[in-house]
Design an enzyme around this catalytic site. Structure first.
Site, PDB file in Angstrom:
ATOM      1  N   ASP A 130      25.221  80.586 -34.155  1.00 12.13           N
ATOM      2  CA  ASP A 130      25.378  81.958 -34.640  1.00 12.13           C
ATOM      3  C   ASP A 130      24.794  82.957 -33.645  1.00 12.13           C
ATOM      4  O   ASP A 130      23.808  82.663 -32.965  1.00 12.13           O
ATOM      5  CB  ASP A 130      24.662  82.096 -35.988  1.00 12.13           C
ATOM      6  CG  ASP A 130      24.777  83.504 -36.537  1.00 12.13           C
ATOM      7  OD1 ASP A 130      25.893  83.895 -36.909  1.00 12.13           O
ATOM      8  OD2 ASP A 130      23.759  84.228 -36.555  1.00 12.13           O
ATOM      9  N   GLU A 180      29.740  81.548 -31.569  1.00 15.19           N
ATOM     10  CA  GLU A 180      30.181  82.800 -32.182  1.00 15.19           C
ATOM     11  C   GLU A 180      29.852  83.920 -31.196  1.00 15.19           C
ATOM     12  O   GLU A 180      28.715  84.384 -31.113  1.00 15.19           O
ATOM     13  CB  GLU A 180      29.446  83.026 -33.516  1.00 15.19           C
ATOM     14  CG  GLU A 180      29.995  84.231 -34.270  1.00 15.19           C
ATOM     15  CD  GLU A 180      28.936  85.069 -34.980  1.00 15.19           C
ATOM     16  OE1 GLU A 180      29.304  85.810 -35.891  1.00 15.19           O
ATOM     17  OE2 GLU A 180      27.749  84.999 -34.602  1.00 15.19           O
TER      18      GLU A 180
END
Length: 689
Positions: free
Chosen positions: A342, A397
């Site tokens: 993330d 991401e």
């Protein structure tokens, strides 16, 4: 730049530059990055005996039970004046068990077994580290290496609980082979039930895994597993990095979930958050040793202004030990199969992506704005994971489009396997919000679907958890809105809103699946057109769970149209499983006709035909094909069972003729109803991929 840095040789740099000559001006940047990476590997070898040993530090830090049942506690707290252990075991005496100070800010405590030879600290009992600071403060902390933390219902602070079960869960099933085509079901355990409560690992294992298997997904991406004190953070404000969230159950129940997934041939990825950490002090990493640094940068560099969280100092030796061991822990202890990292954009740049548009100019990805400490950390993480676990999958991401993110470290890349195609969901929401159906731009849609870096694999998705968060809503709700409350029954005729919504929901997903990447992702529940949006219990909504659940009960009511969307999603995945278009090279697009609203492409020797026109059907539409032969319908969004109108005869055989069309040697005539997507396969080709 130092002369030695210039002379660093990146082993496979030439193949990178052959693939993308525009990177040539930045060759020195790649050399410097690779040099820093190599230097860290060498230091690990010299100081720690190699990364294998270094990344197993969870076996020496925190609390360890020795063969004789004595316990060893070890922490890194460089700014502390003294450390003590307190807990149930010593009736919360703050001074009876002092740690001994070691070199490099480390502290150790040995506690012999009790007279009956059992450990002095029992399983499931509470502990705290007492930190004495140089300023004379006494702080109560949870070990950063804590494997289990729990919160009493009325408390706001989490407690460190010693987890050492007498009968730990033993994994029975081997990891499945890495799939060639990645079909990801993005999931959140806590909302995986129609009930207004926090759902459990056990519920997921018994009630959700069978659905995922039936739908044809071969990978689960689990969000919000690393412990986070604030449920409404969606799992992105981590407080305990080594602890699986206790709000869903025990560590052993998570292990069982993953083991059962493996038995079904499904791999499981952890949504790992190494980009930042919660600011919590009493039950987080922040100010662990009383200083504002320790695991983080001090001052402004250690704060993320938008996320209100702390930022790691990736150049710190003990920070590397902590984070790299954390990855290893989830792989070894829980048998995860890889990670979705993330917040990679925030890690890669000193500006964290805040206020940066990223035009795609290569100069944006090199130079002083790049945080090379965290970039090298990601290179190390990928190198170590892929060396130790051949089938490990890592997904980044990143919204910036950093070149070489998904190229091997040996080429000077960062070593990820996939990146998320984050522009695709934004494009679909924009089109649905801003344009009438007759104004949809086919060329623009195709451009967004195919605009990805050559040689870097993408995960395509029409919507993820991001699009469903409060303030936004699911694609189905954008398309059908309040009509979903009253008009989703198959017992009444479809009105125009539901008809349009159901047809476009299927077409958007299939187009994204077939054209958008080398992997596909769907957020739990959205495959069947989940209504409304996601919102976690919080003060602003009176702590309501109404939107923090997935209404699987809608599927189990046979006369509702959610079942039709579910069936289409299932058959779309099963069709991909047979023909393998995600594992095939990018598609050849033979048509994107603005007036007709038609998109046609060929991928993996399969023909995809989309007619987005709201009213026009085409009886003899010429479709270009490569291989000659007899083609048949393999997937048809207009089938009655999918909520379509059943306008196509599946017994029809389409024979190609040697008539060149749209730069392909053959073509055929096909009937394409309005708002319909069709997948055709050549009956004369062996599709074993």
């Amino acid at each position: 730049m130092a002369e030695s840095e210039c002379s660093v040789s990146v082993p496979h740099m030439n193949s990178l530059l052959q693939m993308d000559p525009y990177l040539k001006p930045f060759e020195k940047d790649f050399q410097r990055r690779y040099g820093l990476f190599e230097k860290q590997l060498t230091l690990l070898e010299e100081a720690e005996g190699g990364f294998d040993q270094f990344t197993r530090s969870y076996k020496s830090y925190g609390v360890q039970r020795m063969p004789d049942n004595s316990l060893v506690f070890k922490e890194w707290a460089p700014a502390a004046e003294a450390l003590f252990l307190t807990g149930d075991f010593n009736a919360w005496n703050n001074f009876s068990h002092p740690y001994t100070k070691k070199d490099f800010g480390k502290w150790e405590l040995h506690i012999p077994p009790k007279e009956d030879k059992t450990p002095a600290v029992t399983h499931n009992s509470k502990l705290k580290v007492v930190v004495h600071t140089r300023a004379g403060e006494r702080l109560y902390r949870i070990s950063p290496w804590a494997k289990y933390v729990t919160k009493h219902e009325k408390s706001v602070i989490y407690d460190w609980v010693h987890w050492d079960p007498p009968q730990p869960y033993i994994h029975k099933h081997p990891r499945p082979q890495k799939p060639r085509s990645l079909r990801i079901y993005e999931s959140h355990v806590g909302i995986a039930s129609p009930e207004g409560k926090v759902a459990s690992y056990s519920n997921f294992t018994h009630n959700v895994l069978p659905r995922i298997k039936d739908l044809g997904y071969n990978c689960i991406q689990l969000m919000a597993i690393m412990e986070h004190a604030y449920y409404a953070s969606f799992g992105y404000q981590i407080t305990s990095f080594f602890a699986a969230s206790s709000r869903y159950g025990t560590p052993e129940e998570l292990k069982e979930l993953i083991d059962v997934a493996h038995s079904l041939g499904i791999i499981v990825l952890l949504d790992v958050v190494h980009s930042h950490a919660s600011k919590n002090t009493e039950d987080g990493l922040n100010c662990f040793d009383g200083s504002d640094s320790c695991f983080f940068h001090s001052g402004a560099r250690g704060e993320h202004s938008l996320w209100d969280s702390r930022l790691f100092n990736y150049s710190g030796w003990e920070v590397l030990r902590f984070l790299l061991s954390n990855l290893r822990w989830w792989m070894e202890e829980y048998k995860f199969d890889g990670f979705r990292f993330d917040g990679v954009t925030s890690m890669l740049y000193h500006h964290h992506g805040i206020g940066s548009g990223f035009s795609g100019d290569y100069a944006e990805y090199f130079g002083l704005q790049v945080d090379e400490d965290s970039l090298v950390y990601l290179m190390l993480a990928n190198h170590i994971l892929h060396t130790l676990y051949e089938d490990c999958i890592t997904i980044a991401e990143d919204v910036s489009g950093m070149p070489t993110l998904c190229r091997p470290v040996q080429e000077g890349g960062l070593g990820f396997d996939y990146r998320l195609a984050m522009a695709i969901p934004d494009k679909w929401i924009q089109i649905i919000k801003e344009f009438k159906d007759e104004d949809w731009n086919m060329g623009n849609i195709v451009y967004t679907m195919t605009n990805r870096r050559y040689g870097e694999k993408c995960i395509a998705y029409a919507e993820s958890h991001d699009q469903a968060l409060v303030g936004d809503k699911t694609l189905a709700f954008w398309l059908m809105d309040k009509d979903m409350y009253t008009n989703m029954s198959t017992l009444i005729p479809m009105n125009s809103v539901i008809d349009r919504g159901i047809q476009l929901h299927k077409m958007i997903r299939l187009l994204t699946h077939g054209l958008g990447g080398e992997g596909y992702l769907n957020f739990m529940g959205n495959e069947f057109g989940h209504p409304e949006w996601l919102d976690f219990p919080r003060v602003g909504n009176n702590e309501s769970y109404h939107y923090a659940r997935r209404q699987f009960n809608l599927l189990d009511t046979d006369h509702l149209r959610y079942r039709q969307l579910y069936t289409f999603d299932r058959d779309m995945n099963r069709t991909e499983d047979k023909y393998g278009w995600l594992a095939a090279p990018p598609a050849y697009i033979s048509a994107k006709h603005e007036g007709d609203k038609v998109i046609i492409f060929e991928r993996a020797n399969v023909i995809f035909i989309f007619n987005f026109h709201p009213t026009n059907s085409y009886s003899n539409y010429r479709v270009a094909v490569g291989p000659p032969g007899k083609y048949k319908i393999k997937l048809d969004s207009d089938e009655i069972q999918y909520g379509g109108h059943g306008r196509l005869d599946h017994n029809t055989e389409f024979f190609s003729e040697p008539m060149e069309f749209n730069n392909l040697p053959n073509s055929m005539l096909v009937y394409i109803p309005c708002r319909t997507a069709i997948v055709l396969a050549n009956e004369e080709i062996d599709y074993c991929y």
